[in-house]
Structure formats: C-alpha cells, structure tokens
Design an enzyme around this catalytic site. Structure first.
Site, PDB file in Angstrom:
ATOM      1  N   ASP A   1       0.883  -1.152   0.000  1.00 17.70           N
ATOM      2  CA  ASP A   1       0.000   0.000   0.000  1.00 17.70           C
ATOM      3  C   ASP A   1       0.932   1.215   0.000  1.00 17.70           C
ATOM      4  O   ASP A   1       2.123   1.108   0.283  1.00 17.70           O
ATOM      5  CB  ASP A   1      -0.942  -0.009   1.208  1.00 17.70           C
ATOM      6  CG  ASP A   1      -2.131   0.927   0.993  1.00 17.70           C
ATOM      7  OD1 ASP A   1      -2.051   1.812   0.110  1.00 17.70           O
ATOM      8  OD2 ASP A   1      -3.137   0.793   1.703  1.00 17.70           O
TER       9      ASP A   1
HETATM   10  C1  BGC Z   1      -4.873   3.368  -0.055  1.00 18.24           C
HETATM   11  C2  BGC Z   1      -4.968   2.336  -1.147  1.00 18.24           C
HETATM   12  C3  BGC Z   1      -4.785   3.011  -2.477  1.00 18.24           C
HETATM   13  C4  BGC Z   1      -3.461   3.738  -2.489  1.00 18.24           C
HETATM   14  C5  BGC Z   1      -3.153   4.432  -3.814  1.00 18.24           C
HETATM   15  C6  BGC Z   1      -3.630   4.215  -0.168  1.00 18.24           C
HETATM   16  O1  BGC Z   1      -3.677   5.251   0.732  1.00 18.24           O
HETATM   17  O2  BGC Z   1      -4.892   2.723   1.208  1.00 18.24           O
HETATM   18  O3  BGC Z   1      -6.196   1.679  -1.077  1.00 18.24           O
HETATM   19  O4  BGC Z   1      -4.845   2.047  -3.495  1.00 18.24           O
HETATM   20  O5  BGC Z   1      -3.473   4.720  -1.468  1.00 18.24           O
HETATM   21  O6  BGC Z   1      -3.978   5.511  -3.995  1.00 18.24           O
END
Ligand code: BGC
Length: 796
Positions: free
Chosen positions: A283
């Site tokens: 993530d």
């Molecule tokens: C989120 C993810 C997301 C990623 C990219 C993160 O803060 O938890 O779900 O895919 O950002 O935007």
C-alpha cells in the site's frame, strides 16, 4: 488464550529483529496469536497451472536484465508525465513498457470520461455474481483504455475498508470479489486485491508521531490462525483462485509484524499455502524496511522505494544481505503478471495515456465511455438497493398527486468534477464538504471540528465513498432530479426542502408520500464514528410526525442502524440505498415506482442497538504498550450473523434479508450424499488459490424456488451450512434467479471440500470432519424454511 498485552512487546521485538523459533510445536492457536511466526526463505514463484507460459516468457526476459534493470522493477518513480498513483518505469531495450497503477473502487479515479460504478458494498448488496463480473469487465475496459496496467482493487476483507469493501461475510465477499477479478482481468488489466491482510480499521493505520514526539506504530491486528483462515484469508483465496496477478499488502501490522514485511502472511500464507504466482505491492508508503521486507516476500514498493530499496537494494545484494535470486524472483513475478494479461501486446495502451497529471489543466481527452456499459451501470445501481420495510402498501408509488422530498441527501452535491483536487486533497471525496455538520448525542458538540467524527455527507447525495474509493462519472443522477423527471411524466407535483432545517411542512399532510433522504458517510483514513446519527434520525421523525406515509432512503457506506425510527408507524418504508454510482436517482425511482422490483439483500446484519455487535469497528485499544497499538480479534470467527447466532441476539434486519414486491416459496430440498471414505485432508498439488482439490465438489444441494406473487422478481436463494462444532451456520452458496410471476426454478449449489471443511491448526490443513452437517436453504440467514442433514465419514 494468552493475552496479546503480555506478548505485545516481545512480539514487536521479534518482528523487528526477524528472530524466531526454528521449530514449531503447534498445539493451539495461541502459538500464532499476537506474534507472527517467521517463515523464510521467500518462495520463488513457480508459474503453476495457466501461469506456465507467462513464467517462461518472464524468465527469458529477466535473464537478459542487468542487476539495475531488475532493481528498477521493484519500486515506483515520480513523474509529471501522467497522473497515475503509481508508476513503474519501462525498459525499452527489452520491450517492457512499464506500468501505471491506479485506483479503483468505483471506476478509474482522478480522471475524466470514465463511469462511476456502484461501490463494493452495493455489489455486495446485489448478491449477483454475473453482474459483479460484468461490472468488473466494463470497469476493466476503462482502465485499459486509460493506459492502466494495474487496477488497485477490489477490496476484499470481511469488515475491511467499508467504503470499498463488499461484505462482512467472507463467502459473499470472496464470491463477488472473484467475479470482479475475472471481469477486470478479462480485459487484460491486473487486479490488485487489497488490503492484505486484516486491514480492519483506519485509526493508527500508519505509524505516527505522538504529542511527546515518540513514534507510535501502526495498529496490530492480532488474529488466531483459525480465524485468519476461515474469515480473513478466505476471500483473498477466492480472488487468487480467480487468477489475480497482484496483491496489495496493507498498512497495519498483523500479529505485531508489519503486513508488508510479514513473512508469515506473505511467504507463508500467500506464496506457499496459496501458491501465489503474481507479485506483492505495498500500500502507498507501507514499506518499513529494505532487507527484511524483501526477505519477507515484498516484491514492489509504491509510490517509491528509494528510502529502503533503490540503490540500497543493489548494495544489499552486493554485500550478500539479500540473495540475487530473491531480486530475480521479484522481477519474474512482475513481468510474468504483465505477460499473463497480454500487456506485452502492442494493442495495450501505453501506461498513463488517459491519466492527465492535472485533470484541471488542459489535456488530451481519452474517452473510455461506451454505450455497452450502460445496462450494467443501471442494473448494478438497481440491484444494490435493499427494501427492508414496506407497510400500508407504501411502495410501489402509484401515480401520486403530490410528493414531498426532504433531506440533505436528495439533491446533487454542489460540486461534481474530476478535478483531482477534490479527489486528492479532500478526504470527503467529490464535493462532500465537512463544513456543515451537526452531530447528535453519539459524540458531544465539542468535536464538531474534529474530522474523525464526521459521519454524514451533508453536501449532497452520496453515490460513492471518499478517499481512494472515490471517482466521478460523466453525470450524476441525483434522486431529486430523477423524481422531478418522473413527476413530469406522471403529472405529479413535487415539493422539496433539502435544507438542514426543513421549515416547509405546509403540504406534508396532503402529500401522498414524503421521501426523506439521509446518508451514512465513510472514507478512507477515517473510521466511522458510529452506526447512526441523531441529526438524520431526528429529521426522519420530524417529517413522520406530520406525514403518515414517510419513506426513508439511506445512502449508507456501511451498516446503518434505524431503530430510532423503524417502528414509527408513519415510517412506512425503509430502503438501504448504499452507494449506487452515477445512476443512483434513476435506479431508485424505477424501484420506488415499481418499474423495477427490489432484489437486493443485506450484505451485513443490522442490529437493533450498536452494543449488540461484539465490536462494531476494530478501533484498536491503546494498550499499556501505547507505542504499539493493539487490536485483539478475540471474537474469532464469530463476526456478524455468527455472533448474533452464538449469543441468540435478535437483529433488526438479518444478514441476507431484503423484501421484494412479490413473494417466493422454497421446496424440494435435496442433498446428494458424500461418498464414504473421502480423505479428511486435501491431497492435491498447490496451484494459485491453494490445494487444487479444495475446490472439488463434495456434495450438491438442490431446491425449487417458486414465485408465488403476481409480479416478476428475482430472489437470492441462500445455502448455509452448520459444520460440526462450528458456528451455528455459515453462508456456503447463493444464487440469484429471476422468476416470472407464478413461475418456478431449480437452484443447485455445489459444495466444495473447502466449503465443508474447517481449518485444522495442528495439521495446518483444511479438514473434513466426521459427522453430521446441517444444510439450510432459504431467503436470508434467519428465514431458512428448508433443512436437511449431510453425513460425512472420512477415511481417517
Ligand atoms: C490506499 C490504497 C490506495 C493507495 C493508492 C492508499 O492510501 O490505502 O487503497 O490504493 O493509497 O492511492
């Protein structure tokens, strides 16, 4: 069970230092709880099953790469060339075109000329596998046209991030998540199933610095091994079986070890037990170490990996801290996924081609809208609406003369633009201003300015959630607009007051119906403050005081309680409208007027009181080890209806419940016998998704379903199984069938070895037990008119 409070510090140290027991002596779940078992080395991808050809091609390309080229595949770079969330550079010399990684939940995020699909929770409420597949397919087509190689979804996880998650139930979650994966990947777009694993709260989702300037770790989700397999891993297993090429590891820690450097979950569960062939991406900014993360099974860091990997990583290989074979495996997994989806073909659009860096500035338009997607968008919006109360023939509406409309959620938001700014910098998503907010007695007024406590999107109708789940479509059909259109067609008078303090009450008594629109907001980054809010409930009761036909519509991004008005006799109908996407109003009006029939079912239990839930949110307690927040999942597998069954709590509306304008009757249950002497444990080879024979059909359940009313409609036939010694019942099959008035259909449910097994902690395998299994069939988790028994006698 040993308390994690006793284990917390030791376990934290264990995970940081990477020390661990070489030998295991597993006698119970306490071995796993709160301390993550070390599992090394990281298994190399094997290219099993239909991955073989992609692995061959990947191995050939990776063999030609320099160390630096392989290294460059493991982390993202910043660029102003496009607006992708994550960008992996190309290797032109070898024909690798690079990758754009982009969110996801409702469609392509932060760009224009894309559709806004129903959210995950709406898909969950539809209980419709083919619709989930088609939504994935059309959504995938848009990702592809925009030049996205990896779509950052779907979210699967029992409670998960409620904005984008599908259901509280692992079976429903897994079945619809798998259908989504197949749909999206059918277009050649890699899915990133997320967030692996036990990412069940937003509080302490990332490490922080406290007021004493001390580092506070991210939350540790402490889960025993049985619960991990039967609840949290289950939907990921389905998504892997469906072929997902990517998994995103989560922000939280799991049993005190960061999810993106947790060797048990990545090397152990994912890459060994479930035979994952693809790659693991962090993530965003969830990487917390270099060598340890690589050894634990992480393959790609996003949005950049410079602080831990980058040049440090080639140094780590040069000095022997990480074997080059691990880097080769990382590169092979990434390139294999790329080949597997056919992204090497010249027809695949270049990374980021339709993703302008700043969507507010002039840019080249890449239009990914097609007429073909329209029926799926509309049906998807229709089918996620759940009717839970309908008295005094309130619905369907019959050419009313006058309707009155109330509530902040009825109209279109003030702002609806893919401007990037609202999507990226406004945690509320598109146009959901937190500025106007009034909270009831759940939390004191003093917290009004504290964003963590907002739970209502006041600024207009809620059609998607906030944060990375948000996106905006070509238009938004708001309920009030759609009602006006219908009024034009029917010669109906519509009056409305959507202010937060409605004063227009004059014609309420003369209204054929009063519609009240409220919502329950949720976004990434914030836990919901509660399961209801007094402001909205008071609004409903205020209208219902004068209007004897008050119909309540709730756009809810998660479970929403209704007990402050559900028994009010003037509240004649209640609809959980979830998050329908851009066709929200149009779909709702078709349902309210009976052009469409309700067929949605609750993908969660609605309790009478918030205290009826064991733990509504896993908002982890700060333990004595305050720098290491802990969330103990002591409820084990007893979440949602399993918990209500265990403690004999009567819900307001049970899991799987939903009304229709017609009635159905179940009969003729037949359960095929299981042949005697079946092996207790699976013996099949490991391919992606786990032992192949876990998916063998062991028994088949059939029943007849009749539409006994005078309208056509769809019913969701549900099968629950009572495994010996397990929760009273668990969902193990469902099928949505459309039946004409007076017609009937046969429903058939194959029950797999996994469906009937429970996780044996000592054997570390799924086990079929000897004994009697209860089989229930019906229309909800508490309306199960058919019951039979299945006997299993294993060879051991
Ligand atoms: C989120 C993810 C997301 C990623 C990219 C993160 O803060 O938890 O779900 O895919 O950002 O935007």
């Amino acid at each position: 069970m040993v308390s994690v409070k006793q284990l917390g510090l030791a376990a934290a140290i264990l995970s940081i230092c990477g020390l661990g027991h070489a030998e295991r002596n597993i006698t119970s779940d306490t071995y796993f709880y709160g301390q993550s078992e070390p599992v090394y080395p990281s298994p190399s991808g094997k290219g099993t099953g239909d991955w073989a050809e992609a692995y061959e091609k990947a191995a050939a390309m990776v063999a030609k790469m320099t160390l630096e080229e392989k290294n460059n595949l493991t982390y993202g770079v910043a660029t102003t060339e496009n607006g992708c969330s994550g960008i992996l550079p190309s290797i032109p010399r070898l024909g690798f075109t690079g990758m754009c990684l982009q969110d996801a939940g409702n469609g392509v995020r932060n760009t224009d000329f894309v559709n806004s699909y129903p959210s995950g929770i709406h898909v969950g409420a539809s209980w419709n596998k083919s619709l989930a597949h088609d939504r994935g397919w059309y959504m995938g087509g848009e990702f592809r046209k925009k030049g996205v190689q990896v779509a950052l979804g779907p979210v699967v996880g029992p409670l998960g991030r409620t904005v984008t998650g599908i259901s509280n139930d692992p079976y429903l979650d897994g079945a619809l998540g798998a259908a989504t994966v197949q749909g999206v990947q059918g277009q050649g777009v890699i899915t990133s199933v997320k967030h692996f694993i036990a990412n069940e709260q937003e509080l302490y989702r990332n490490p922080t610095i406290n007021s004493r300037n001390e580092s506070v770790e991210s939350i540790s989700s402490n889960i025993d091994d049985k619960t991990m397999h039967e609840l949290y891993l289950w939907p990921f297993q389905d998504a892997l079986k469906a072929g997902s090429g990517n998994v995103m590891c989560s922000y939280n820690r799991v049993n005190n070890s960061h999810a993106c450097q947790n060797s048990k979950t990545l090397n152990g569960l994912l890459k060994t037990e479930l035979g994952f062939n693809g790659f693991v991406v962090t993530d965003w900014d969830a990487q917390h170490s270099g060598v340890a993360a690589a050894q634990a099974g992480l393959d790609m860091a996003m949005p950049d990996g410079q602080s831990f990997w980058g040049d440090n990583f080639t140094d780590a290989i040069a000095n022997g801290s990480v074997p080059e074979s691990r880097l080769t495996d990382m590169a092979t997994r990434i390139i294999a996924a790329w080949y597997k989806m056919g992204q090497d073909e010249s027809s695949y659009p270049a990374p980021g081609v339709g993703m302008p860096y700043n969507v507010s500035e002039p840019h080249t338009i890449v239009n990914s809208l097609t007429r073909d997607a329209k029926p799926t968008l509309y049906d998807g919006a229709v089918e996620g609406h759940v009717l839970v109360k309908n008295t005094k023939n309130a619905l369907p509406l019959k050419s009313p003369k006058l309707i009155s409309v109330f509530g902040y959620d009825a109209k279109a938001p003030d702002e609806y633009m893919p401007d990037g700014k609202s999507l990226l910098y406004n945690p509320w998503g598109i146009g959901y201003s937190p500025a106007i907010f009034q909270m009831g007695d759940l939390f004191s007024m003093t917290v009004i300015n504290e964003p963590y406590y907002f739970q209502v999107a006041f600024n207009g109708t809620l059609s998607v959630g906030g944060g990375s789940g948000a996106n905006s479509g070509p238009y938004l059909s708001a309920p009030l607009d759609a009602l006006q259109q219908r009024a034009y067609e029917d010669n109906t008078v519509v009056m409305w007051d959507t202010t937060n303090n409605p004063s227009f009450m004059g014609l309420m008594e003369a209204s054929d119906a009063c519609l009240v629109f409220i919502n329950a907001f949720a976004t990434e980054g914030l836990d919901r403050a509660g399961a209801y809010d007094d402001y909205s409930d008071e609004l409903v009761n205020k209208v219902a005081k004068t209007c004897s036909n008050t119909i309540v519509v709730i756009h809810n991004a998660g479970t929403r309680l209704v007990d402050q008005f559900a028994e009010n006799p003037n509240v004649t109908a209640i609809v959980f409208a979830h998050l329908p996407g851009q066709d929200s109003g149009r779909a709702l009006v078709s349902l309210l007027y009976g052009d469409e029939n309700f067929s949605g079912k609750l993908p969660y239990t609605v309790a009478k009181s918030q205290s009826d839930y064991y733990s509504f949110f896993h908002t982890g307690a700060v333990t004595p080890y305050g720098l290491f927040p802990q969330s103990d999942f002591t409820e084990g597998v007893y979440t949602d209806y399993r918990y209500f069954d265990l403690h004999d709590i009567t819900p307001r509306y049970e899991f799987g419940f939903g009304l229709s304008y017609t009635t159905f009757c179940f009969s003729d249950l037949h359960v095929s016998p299981v042949k005697h002497g079946i092996s207790a444990y699976p013996t099949g080879a490991i391919e992606q998704g786990g032992a192949v024979d876990l998916w063998d059909t062991v028994a088949t359940v059939t029943a007849t379903l009749r539409n006994t009313g005078d309208k056509a409609g769809a019913e969701v036939a549900q099968v629950y199984v009572g495994i010996p010694g397990r929760p009273v019942k668990q969902l193990r099959g469902f099928d949505k069938v459309q039946i004409p008035a007076g017609g009937s259909a046969e429903v058939s449910f194959p029950l797999t070895r996994r469906d009937l097994s429970s996780w044996d902690v000592v054997a570390q395998k799924w086990q079929l037990q000897n004994g009697e299994y209860k089989i229930y069939v019906g229309s909800s988790s508490r309306e199960l008119p058919l019951m039979d028994t299945l006997t299993i006698v294993t060879s051991s």
